[in-house]
Design a protein around this motif. Structure first.
Motif, mmCIF file in Angstrom:
data_model
loop_
_atom_site.group_PDB
_atom_site.id
_atom_site.type_symbol
_atom_site.label_atom_id
_atom_site.label_comp_id
_atom_site.label_asym_id
_atom_site.label_seq_id
_atom_site.Cartn_x
_atom_site.Cartn_y
_atom_site.Cartn_z
ATOM 1 N N TYR A 271 -33.889 -53.040 4.725
ATOM 2 C CA TYR A 271 -33.466 -51.986 3.800
ATOM 3 C C TYR A 271 -34.477 -50.845 3.906
ATOM 4 C CZ TYR A 271 -31.769 -50.004 -0.670
ATOM 5 O OH TYR A 271 -31.245 -49.194 -1.641
ATOM 6 N N VAL A 272 -34.018 -49.709 4.414
ATOM 7 C CA VAL A 272 -34.881 -48.540 4.586
ATOM 8 C C VAL A 272 -34.653 -47.572 3.435
ATOM 9 C CG1 VAL A 272 -35.325 -46.497 5.996
ATOM 10 C CG2 VAL A 272 -35.038 -48.719 7.091
ATOM 11 N N ILE A 273 -35.753 -47.176 2.785
ATOM 12 C CA ILE A 273 -35.671 -46.235 1.671
ATOM 13 C C ILE A 273 -36.594 -45.058 1.965
ATOM 14 C CG2 ILE A 273 -35.952 -45.888 -0.802
ATOM 15 C CD1 ILE A 273 -35.662 -48.880 -1.204
ATOM 16 N N GLY A 274 -36.052 -43.864 1.893
ATOM 17 C CA GLY A 274 -36.876 -42.668 2.030
ATOM 18 C C GLY A 274 -37.237 -42.132 0.662
ATOM 19 N N SER A 275 -38.523 -41.824 0.447
ATOM 20 C CA SER A 275 -38.952 -41.335 -0.864
ATOM 21 C C SER A 275 -38.739 -39.834 -1.010
ATOM 22 C CB SER A 275 -40.432 -41.658 -1.087
ATOM 23 O OG SER A 275 -41.240 -40.892 -0.216
ATOM 24 N N GLY A 276 -38.136 -39.226 -0.010
ATOM 25 C CA GLY A 276 -37.842 -37.794 -0.045
ATOM 26 C C GLY A 276 -37.347 -37.367 1.316
ATOM 27 N N ARG A 277 -36.635 -36.261 1.348
ATOM 28 C CA ARG A 277 -36.159 -35.720 2.615
ATOM 29 C C ARG A 277 -37.275 -34.933 3.299
ATOM 30 N NH1 ARG A 277 -31.352 -37.055 5.263
ATOM 31 N NH2 ARG A 277 -29.748 -37.567 3.729
#
Length: 727
Positions: A487-493
């Motif tokens: 599960y990949v989560i980006g904390s911002g673009r």
């Protein structure tokens, strides 16, 4: 223009490659029965592919998929192959490098760091040996003897910076036998978008005549007293900072000087540098302090940028801000941008997971086209829409809740953050919830391979700044596929959509299950810097911004940021293109002197009597050293002139003149005078009883992170014009 309009990004047709792969498959059984593999010839690509596939299977235990052969053929055809993460770019690149070598071309496989250069060269070594191709590698710690041996191989792996530094060192050789780097032939570039676009503007520098830096600690202390909004303002994109009228008055009173005295700009320049260092460069975001030194962070990789520094003035200002001793500075003997380095090669190809997004730049600056290679297995990763929140605290709270909920199932989680400070802050928030994340950022990047390799194990929580160019696949642990995969989560673009795609691509490799989502706040720097005038939509009752305008705002901000960076690239190239041309001309002249008798011919004709009086056995070498010294000194002075010229050229805009046209006009005139000056100095030294041919006692190499704020005079000009508008 018409061709560019008709070409689709990544639109290179794969049909010819598919036919070759099909033919190679038809020969697989025959090749497999051979006890010894033949060294293939490159006039039959299908035969080459069949033999290369069998060689990889026998030596590495890796049997290339059809799509890997497609990638190989694209590279042999001089294209940039877009291959998703986990699709086997390393092996495709090795097969292509071997193919180029079998055509009699020397190949440089250019990587982004030492680790990948050595790993890939050693890993692929048995494969190359089976095809009769020799391979070597260089790194930051390689000795001159090791470098010479590596460059003598058919295929040489090396980081782009080290190859560039070797080229610069060779340009200062005074003995032809000491030259290490052979004539450029083929550049096969790993992480091609990073090298060719993100780092294209970075100058690699050879410097000498060391001096200590000269930052003014008092300026660092002074700007700490200034208050944003009262004494100074920062522009919308956080690329410029300038004093307000009240701030200027306060500084003038404190220093007892007139800041805007055009005849004495030094104080204003020092103040601007200190103010930029204080307000626009953040510790643990743009740089870290380690071992008593300022170490820059590569914004596209999240790693420490080894050997990299800002231009001398800004570097010293940051060191003064951190109360560190100033680093050495000196005279630039020569420099070359990454773009100029790569364009030396007659044959260029590359591979990356995200090339289509920069296909315009690849075509504009290098004449390269992109071939999109399909995955071996369809990607089944589930990419969710962005979750958008009004504030950063709202976003962080929701992010931590999501991580805790996913972790409770045992599913491995990879969180990509934008900088070091954010990664450490998120780790603290998770630890308060009783979670134990593993953090990968610029402070511990030496441990990255091990950290990444374990990121797909059950219960793993990995927090990383950037995943581009990490070079290690994330394989799923036992039972993880049943949990939904990584599960990949980006904390911002990011400011570049490519970096988002590279992060997403860490999940779902080779048909694995996986998922991804990005958490975004309308207070994120991407939004506030690049679309500050846009009004974000309101959140729903649960705190989420669901209105479609929220997603549009994020995408629009990214497009603006990418446009700004493209224009910076174009503008830098407008200035450096002429310099690269002049460098080519001076090197042609220098090579004739170094490898031939051009110096003897010129000086013997200029002063036959002096020539006749010199010892016959040494006069040709003496003439060579005299002319080489004159060329190198005049070129160093020419670089300094062009640097000063560019610093001030933008003031010509006040007189309604084109800065770039004025720069070219003066640079061309100065180069013409350089040629005459080399001849004058050479003759003067030739006629002197004891010519002074002293060179720097020490030299060192480094990379300059192109000043993100423009030149010092850019900033002064903006400040003056802003004041005029307010007046």
């Amino acid at each position: 223009m018409i061709r560019n309009l008709l070409d689709r990004p990544g639109g290179v047709p794969l049909t010819p490659y598919l036919k070759t792969v099909k033919a190679a498959n038809g020969r697989a059984d025959r090749i497999a029965k051979l006890d010894e593999l033949p060294v293939p010839t490159m006039d039959d690509l299908a035969e080459f592919c069949a033999v290369a596939r069998e060689a990889a299977d026998r030596t590495l235990g890796l049997r290339p998929y059809d799509v890997q052969l497609l990638g190989t053929l694209a590279l042999l055809d001089g294209k940039v192959a877009e291959m998703a993460t986990g699709e086997g770019k390393t092996l495709s690149g090795a097969m292509a490098a071997a193919g180029h070598a079998l055509q009699g071309r020397r190949v440089h496989v250019i990587s982004v760091n030492d680790y990948l250069a050595r790993r890939d060269a050693e890993w692929m070594g048995p494969f190359y040996e089976a095809l009769g191709v020799s391979v070597g590698w260089i790194g930051q710690n390689s000795t001159p003897e090791e470098r010479r041996a590596a460059y003598a191989k058919d295929v040489t792996y090396g980081p782009v910076s080290e190859i560039g530094f070797d080229v610069l060192r060779d340009r200062l050789r005074t003995d032809a036998s000491e030259i290490i780097v052979p004539a450029p032939e083929v550049a096969l570039i790993d992480e091609a978008d990073s090298v060719l676009v993100d780092e294209a503007r970075v100058p690699l520098v050879m410097a000498g005549s060391t001096d200590p830096g000269n930052a003014v600690p008092e300026m660092a202390a002074l700007v700490r007293q200034l208050v944003r909004g009262y004494h100074y303002e920062i522009d919308e994109q956080a690329r410029n900072v300038y004093l307000t009228p009240k701030g200027a008055d306060s500084v003038e009173n404190l220093l007892g000087v007139e800041l805007y005295d055009e005849h004495e700009p030094g104080t204003l320049i020092e103040l601007n540098l200190a103010l930029h260092a204080h307000s626009l460069l953040a510790r643990d975001v743009d740089y870290i302090v380690r071992d008593g030194k300022v170490q820059l962070i590569n914004p596209s990789r999240g790693r420490v940028a080894l050997l990299q520094r800002w231009p001398d003035g800004l570097q010293a200002a940051v060191e003064a801000k951190e109360a560190l001793p100033p680093s050495e500075k000196g005279e630039i003997l020569d420099s070359i941008t990454v773009q100029g380095l790569i364009r030396r090669y007659p044959h260029i190809c590359g591979m990356t997971g995200t090339a289509v997004a920069v296909s315009e730049q690849l075509g504009e600056f290098y004449g390269l086209k992109v071939a999109v290679i399909p995955p071996n297995r369809p990607c089944v990763r589930q990419d969710e829409p962005d979750r958008i929140y009004p504030t950063v605290p709202d976003k962080d709270a929701a992010l931590v809740e999501e991580i805790q909920a996913a972790h409770a199932t045992g599913r491995p989680i990879l969180i990509g953050t934008l900088d070091v400070a954010e990664s450490e802050n998120l780790a603290k928030l998770l630890q308060r919830r009783g979670l134990e994340p593993v953090v990968l950022n610029a402070k511990n990047d030496a441990e990255e391979a091990g950290i990444i390799a374990r990121a797909g194990e059950r219960d793993a929580i990995t927090v990383s700044t950037q995943m581009a160019g990490r070079g290690t696949d994330i394989r799923l642990g036992e039972g993880v596929a049943e949990l939904g995969g990584l599960y990949v989560i980006g904390s911002g673009r990011h400011a570049s959509s490519r970096l988002d795609d590279q992060l997403r691509g860490r999940a779902g490799r080779q048909g694995d299950p996986g998922g991804s989502v990005f958490y975004v706040s309308t207070q994120d720097d991407l939004i506030t810097q690049f679309v500050p005038d846009e009004r974000p939509p309101a959140a729903d009752a649960d705190g989420l911004v669901r209105h479609r305008r929220g997603a549009y705002l994020v995408g629009h901000a990214q497009r603006v940021a990418e446009g700004v960076n493209l224009e910076i690239h174009r503008n830098t190239w407008r200035y450096t293109r002429l310099l690269e041309h002049q460098r080519e001309l001076i090197l042609e002249w220098r090579d004739k002197v170094l490898h031939g008798n051009a110096a003897a011919t010129a000086l013997s004709s200029a002063d036959p009597e002096r020539w006749a009086d010199m010892p016959e056995e040494s006069r040709e070498e003496t003439a060579r050293q005299i002319v080489l010294h004159a060329i190198d000194r005049c070129w160093t002075e020419h670089l300094a002139f062009l640097t000063d010229l560019r610093e001030g050229i933008h003031l010509r805009a006040l007189g309604r003149m084109s800065p770039i046209d004025e720069f070219h006009r003066e640079a061309v005139a100065e180069y013409k005078s350089l040629l005459a000056e080399v001849e004058r100095r050479s003759l003067e030294s030739f006629e002197a009883p004891e010519p002074d041919l002293q060179r720097p006692t020490a030299t060192w190499t480094y990379l300059v992170q192109d000043n993100p704020f423009g030149t010092e005079w850019d900033r002064i000009l903006k400040r003056v014009t802003a004041a005029a508008r307010r007046g």
